[in-house]
Design a protein around this motif. Structure first.
Motif, PDB file in Angstrom:
ATOM      1  N   GLU A   1       0.346  -1.042  -0.238  1.00 27.04           N
ATOM      2  CA  GLU A   1       0.199   0.276   0.283  1.00 27.04           C
ATOM      3  C   GLU A   1       0.662   1.107  -0.063  1.00 27.04           C
ATOM      4  OE1 GLU A   1      -3.975   1.954   2.560  1.00 27.04           O
ATOM      5  OE2 GLU A   1      -2.180   0.212   3.484  1.00 27.04           O
ATOM      6  N   THR A   2       0.618   2.139  -0.929  1.00 24.74           N
ATOM      7  CA  THR A   2       1.019   3.128  -1.095  1.00 24.74           C
ATOM      8  C   THR A   2       0.707   4.244  -1.543  1.00 24.74           C
ATOM      9  OG1 THR A   2       3.269   4.542  -1.898  1.00 24.74           O
ATOM     10  CG2 THR A   2       2.304   3.203  -3.451  1.00 24.74           C
ATOM     11  N   LEU A   3       0.946   5.791  -1.115  1.00 24.57           N
ATOM     12  CA  LEU A   3       0.119   6.941  -1.531  1.00 24.57           C
ATOM     13  C   LEU A   3       2.074   7.969  -1.619  1.00 24.57           C
ATOM     14  CD1 LEU A   3      -1.965   9.320  -1.835  1.00 24.57           C
ATOM     15  CD2 LEU A   3      -1.585   9.623   0.750  1.00 24.57           C
ATOM     16  N   GLN A   4       1.281   8.653  -2.350  1.00 25.93           N
ATOM     17  CA  GLN A   4       2.403   9.323  -3.354  1.00 25.93           C
ATOM     18  C   GLN A   4       1.370  10.829  -3.580  1.00 25.93           C
ATOM     19  OE1 GLN A   4       4.481   7.997  -6.347  1.00 25.93           O
ATOM     20  NE2 GLN A   4       5.449   6.213  -5.321  1.00 25.93           N
ATOM     21  N   LEU A   5       2.501  12.038  -3.165  1.00 30.02           N
ATOM     22  CA  LEU A   5       1.817  13.446  -3.450  1.00 30.02           C
ATOM     23  C   LEU A   5       2.784  14.499  -3.412  1.00 30.02           C
ATOM     24  CD1 LEU A   5       0.050  13.649   0.096  1.00 30.02           C
ATOM     25  CD2 LEU A   5      -1.405  13.235  -2.079  1.00 30.02           C
ATOM     26  N   GLY A   6       2.252  15.129  -4.990  1.00 28.32           N
ATOM     27  CA  GLY A   6       2.728  16.389  -5.156  1.00 28.32           C
ATOM     28  C   GLY A   6       2.469  17.387  -6.416  1.00 28.32           C
ATOM     29  N   PRO A   7       3.537  18.642  -6.554  1.00 24.45           N
ATOM     30  CA  PRO A   7       2.083  19.512  -7.491  1.00 24.45           C
ATOM     31  C   PRO A   7       2.132  18.743  -8.994  1.00 24.45           C
ATOM     32  CG  PRO A   7       4.506  20.048  -6.782  1.00 24.45           C
ATOM     33  CD  PRO A   7       4.157  19.072  -6.619  1.00 24.45           C
ATOM     34  N   VAL A   8       1.552  19.448 -10.037  1.00 29.55           N
ATOM     35  CA  VAL A   8       1.006  18.981 -11.351  1.00 29.55           C
ATOM     36  C   VAL A   8       0.664  20.627 -12.166  1.00 29.55           C
ATOM     37  CG1 VAL A   8      -0.948  18.783 -11.339  1.00 29.55           C
ATOM     38  CG2 VAL A   8       0.059  17.846 -13.394  1.00 29.55           C
ATOM     39  N   ILE A   9       0.932  20.691 -12.920  1.00 27.85           N
ATOM     40  CA  ILE A   9       0.860  21.977 -13.718  1.00 27.85           C
ATOM     41  C   ILE A   9       0.936  21.458 -15.452  1.00 27.85           C
ATOM     42  CG2 ILE A   9       3.718  22.333 -14.354  1.00 27.85           C
ATOM     43  CD1 ILE A   9       2.035  25.469 -14.496  1.00 27.85           C
ATOM     44  N   GLY A  10      -0.197  22.267 -15.747  1.00 29.08           N
ATOM     45  CA  GLY A  10      -0.148  21.893 -17.064  1.00 29.08           C
ATOM     46  C   GLY A  10      -0.500  23.548 -18.169  1.00 29.08           C
ATOM     47  N   TYR A  11      -0.013  23.007 -19.163  1.00 26.12           N
ATOM     48  CA  TYR A  11       0.522  24.055 -20.519  1.00 26.12           C
ATOM     49  C   TYR A  11      -0.232  23.428 -21.696  1.00 26.12           C
ATOM     50  CZ  TYR A  11       1.558  28.629 -22.727  1.00 26.12           C
ATOM     51  OH  TYR A  11       1.340  29.717 -23.435  1.00 26.12           O
ATOM     52  N   ASP A  12      -0.987  24.376 -22.625  1.00 30.07           N
ATOM     53  CA  ASP A  12      -1.692  24.242 -23.752  1.00 30.07           C
ATOM     54  C   ASP A  12      -0.944  25.294 -24.669  1.00 30.07           C
ATOM     55  OD1 ASP A  12      -3.372  22.588 -22.388  1.00 30.07           O
ATOM     56  OD2 ASP A  12      -5.543  23.574 -22.076  1.00 30.07           O
ATOM     57  N   ILE A  13      -1.158  24.605 -26.061  1.00 32.68           N
ATOM     58  CA  ILE A  13      -0.472  25.371 -27.138  1.00 32.68           C
ATOM     59  C   ILE A  13      -1.257  25.478 -27.865  1.00 32.68           C
ATOM     60  CG2 ILE A  13       1.504  27.106 -28.140  1.00 32.68           C
ATOM     61  CD1 ILE A  13       2.986  25.428 -26.014  1.00 32.68           C
ATOM     62  N   PRO A  14      -2.760  25.809 -27.852  1.00 33.03           N
ATOM     63  CA  PRO A  14      -3.904  25.583 -28.365  1.00 33.03           C
ATOM     64  C   PRO A  14      -3.245  25.691 -30.447  1.00 33.03           C
ATOM     65  CG  PRO A  14      -4.606  26.847 -27.065  1.00 33.03           C
ATOM     66  CD  PRO A  14      -3.389  26.675 -26.857  1.00 33.03           C
ATOM     67  N   GLU A  15      -2.091  27.214 -30.901  1.00 37.98           N
ATOM     68  CA  GLU A  15      -2.224  27.550 -32.623  1.00 37.98           C
ATOM     69  C   GLU A  15      -1.068  26.302 -32.972  1.00 37.98           C
ATOM     70  OE1 GLU A  15       1.069  29.499 -29.131  1.00 37.98           O
ATOM     71  OE2 GLU A  15      -1.043  29.086 -29.258  1.00 37.98           O
ATOM     72  N   HIS A  16      -0.822  24.957 -31.882  1.00 38.09           N
ATOM     73  CA  HIS A  16      -0.063  24.327 -32.385  1.00 38.09           C
ATOM     74  C   HIS A  16      -0.496  22.830 -31.612  1.00 38.09           C
ATOM     75  CE1 HIS A  16       3.536  26.803 -33.429  1.00 38.09           C
ATOM     76  NE2 HIS A  16       3.530  27.025 -32.538  1.00 38.09           N
ATOM     77  N   ALA A  17      -1.471  23.201 -31.494  1.00 37.40           N
ATOM     78  CA  ALA A  17      -2.676  21.859 -30.742  1.00 37.40           C
ATOM     79  C   ALA A  17      -1.909  21.072 -29.806  1.00 37.40           C
ATOM     80  CB  ALA A  17      -3.112  20.980 -32.221  1.00 37.40           C
ATOM     81  N   THR A  18      -0.689  21.668 -29.034  1.00 36.34           N
ATOM     82  CA  THR A  18      -0.150  20.859 -28.206  1.00 36.34           C
ATOM     83  C   THR A  18      -0.251  21.590 -26.344  1.00 36.34           C
ATOM     84  OG1 THR A  18       1.581  21.094 -29.921  1.00 36.34           O
ATOM     85  CG2 THR A  18       1.921  20.994 -27.313  1.00 36.34           C
ATOM     86  N   SER A  19      -0.107  20.274 -26.079  1.00 40.04           N
ATOM     87  CA  SER A  19      -0.187  20.077 -24.142  1.00 40.04           C
ATOM     88  C   SER A  19       1.102  19.836 -23.660  1.00 40.04           C
ATOM     89  CB  SER A  19      -1.348  20.188 -23.568  1.00 40.04           C
ATOM     90  OG  SER A  19      -2.706  20.792 -24.654  1.00 40.04           O
ATOM     91  N   MET A  20       1.379  20.807 -22.253  1.00 40.62           N
ATOM     92  CA  MET A  20       2.902  20.022 -21.696  1.00 40.62           C
ATOM     93  C   MET A  20       2.506  19.991 -20.533  1.00 40.62           C
ATOM     94  SD  MET A  20       5.710  22.158 -23.874  1.00 40.62           S
ATOM     95  CE  MET A  20       5.355  24.080 -22.794  1.00 40.62           C
ATOM     96  N   LYS A  21       3.148  18.989 -20.099  1.00 41.13           N
ATOM     97  CA  LYS A  21       2.532  18.622 -18.439  1.00 41.13           C
ATOM     98  C   LYS A  21       3.810  18.461 -17.492  1.00 41.13           C
ATOM     99  CE  LYS A  21       1.206  14.839 -16.991  1.00 41.13           C
ATOM    100  NZ  LYS A  21       0.374  13.937 -16.722  1.00 41.13           N
TER     101      LYS A  21
END
Length: 327
Positions: free
Chosen positions: A281-301
């Motif tokens: 059994e385990t639990l992991q936690l942390g931050p996440v950030i996503g960024y979209d670039i619609p003009e290039h149909a691209t997303s990053m995370k």
């Protein structure tokens, strides 16, 4: 397929206490279902019809090896494992509906470098190669109303509920070395089939803090087949990726987590491993950030996780970066 290490090395300690020869052991390292790095934000949102691709990179390392009470195992107090992985992927959504929703299927093949040692005085070793492919078939449907972002250059926000049902499979075709304990732990492949139905929910609220709070989670039920080389069977396991995040224009920022609990006993030649089946059994936690670039149909995370607690497994840290693009 995820980057975390299963309970491979600790099995050696328990079975050595039982006077089972280590060379006869099946020291296992099965993964859990899902792409390397896991899912988090937007996990139930089916993309629009088309072909998508990209890559996911992962850096990860162990912190400690813990027993069923969450205490450090003395024989593994100096053990350390770390890895760098990259996984290219493809995902295709055909342009038709099924029961009012869309279907999609895709796969990812991880590869990279794994290094480390287990026991006191043991030299570090490294292994490079290609891991086990992961494939998944999904059905998803959106129940809500999209609305424009306050940022005219951002994607619309899918307010309401997204539902996704899926079935994933880890195919044991990656590099696998059964020469000794450390070789098995450092193998890129696992030599174990994993079949995993899944369900995911993503719900986005109306604007409250900024442009909408998203609650997202995806749960997998992992069923493993016996490793034919070692006759070791890993018990059924449930893993859940989740995130709570806020939409802010092109950004999505929040907290992500990973929880896994093993509900079946590990078995060696059909006999449960005492005293508790090595149920992890385990639990992991942390931050996440996503960024979209619609003009290039691209997303990053970008995401970073570390263990909050663990039993019968390792505590670990990981950093994940991914790029997702429509062709």
């Amino acid at each position: 397929m995820r980057e975390n290490w299963r309970f491979s090395a600790i099995i050696v300690v328990f079975l050595s206490v039982l006077a089972v020869p280590v060379r006869a052991l099946a020291v296992e390292g099965p993964t859990v279902a899902g792409p390397i790095g896991g899912t988090d934000i937007r996990s139930a949102i089916m993309p629009l019809p088309g072909l998508y691709g990209g890559f996911i990179t992962v850096g990860a390392g162990t912190i400690d090896f813990l027993d069923r009470h969450g205490e450090t195992i003395p024989a593994l107090r100096d053990a350390q494992l770390y890895k760098e992985l990259v996984g290219p992927f493809l995902y295709y959504v055909p342009n038709f509906k099924v029961f009012g929703g869309s279907v999609g299927f895709g796969g990812i093949i991880p590869g990279g470098n794994q290094c480390g040692s287990l026991f006191i005085g043991q030299r570090d070793r490294c292994n490079q190669g290609v891991g086990d492919p992961y494939v998944e078939f999904d059905w998803g449907r959106y129940y809500g109303t999209p609305r424009p972002s306050r940022n005219p250059n951002a994607y619309p926000i899918l307010e309401g509920l997204n539902l996704m049902l899926g079935f994933g499979m880890v195919i044991p075709s990656g590099q696998y070395d059964n020469a000794d304990t450390l070789a098995r732990v450092l193998s890129m492949g696992t030599n174990i089939w994993d079949f995993a139905p899944s369900i995911a929910l993503t719900y986005t609220t109306r604007p409250i803090l900024a442009e909408g709070t998203e609650f997202s989670a995806k749960a997998y039920y992992n069923t493993y087949l016996e490793n034919p080389e070692t006759h070791y069977l890993t018990g059924d396991l449930i893993n859940i990726d989740w995130a709570v995040s806020e939409h802010i224009g092109r950004f999505q920022v929040g907290v992500a987590g990973f929880y896994a609990i093993q509900i079946g006993d590990d078995e060696f030649f059909g006999v449960p491993i005492p005293p508790d089946g090595l149920r992890a059994e385990t639990l992991q936690l942390g931050p996440v950030i996503g960024y979209d670039i619609p003009e290039h149909a691209t997303s990053m995370k970008l995401k970073a996780l570390t263990s909050a607690f663990a039993y019968n497994t390792v505590t670990a840290w990981s950093v994940v970066f991914g790029v997702f693009k429509k062709f």
